[in-house]
Design a protein around this motif. Structure first.
Motif: not given
Length: 180
Positions: A118-129, A171-178
């Motif tokens: 669920k968390l990955v799905l929320q963050k997925l939009d942050d990824l480059p297209a 790895k560069k843009h997402w933090k483990e605590e996210d």
């Protein structure tokens, strides 16, 4: 009517998605149940299918929603059935006490895997297209490199490179605590 609902869901209308679910939940449930043959598993799988449908709507090409949705349901149910069958085979190989001890661990691991998903799905939009679809297909839809390559009409090596670069970007843009 369904294509109008799909367009409204794509535009961010949550109520339209609820209507879409209400309209098609029996069909999805019957489809999943026909493969799994277990009430509770089919209920859980139906919810998971609607999550997959929601996250896959950007790729839907407005060509037969019911067929597209049913294909997602069948594929998901088959994957679950294979996993269930594999677990049964593995548990037959183990001693009975070990299988009972592993049950709660499996449930806990499944819970945390679903929460992380669920968390990955929320963050997925942050990824480059360029990485978003490959990451979604691999981690959320659990497709193989070969399946992704065939669907996107690219080489398997290209899928591997995209996943490698996407992981580095994460790895560069997402933090483990996210994700905790």
């Amino acid at each position: 009517m369904t294509d109008e609902l799909v367009d409204r869901v794509r535009a961010g209308n949550e109520h339209a998605f609820r209507i879409l679910i209400e309209t098609h939940k029996e069909t999805v449930f019957r489809t999943v149940f026909s493969v799994l043959r277990h009430q509770r598993d089919a209920e859980d799988a139906t919810q998971e299918v609607f999550i997959k449908i929601y996250t896959s709507l950007p790729q839907y090409k407005n060509q037969g929603f019911k067929t597209w949705m049913t294909r997602i349901a069948v594929n998901h149910a088959i994957d679950l059935k294979r996993k269930r069958d594999r677990k049964k085979e593995e548990s037959h190989e183990d001693q009975p006490t070990e299988s009972h001890l592993g049950l709660s661990d499996d449930v806990e691991a499944l819970f945390f895997r679903n929460e992380r998903r669920k968390l990955v799905l929320q963050k997925l939009d942050d990824l480059p297209a360029g990485y978003r679809e490959v990451v979604h297909d691999y981690y959320i839809n659990e497709k193989t490199h070969q399946q992704i390559a065939e669907e996107q009409q690219i080489q398997v090596k290209s899928v591997e490179v995209k996943l490698y670069r996407a992981r580095n970007w994460m790895k560069k843009h997402w933090k483990e605590e996210d994700f905790s």
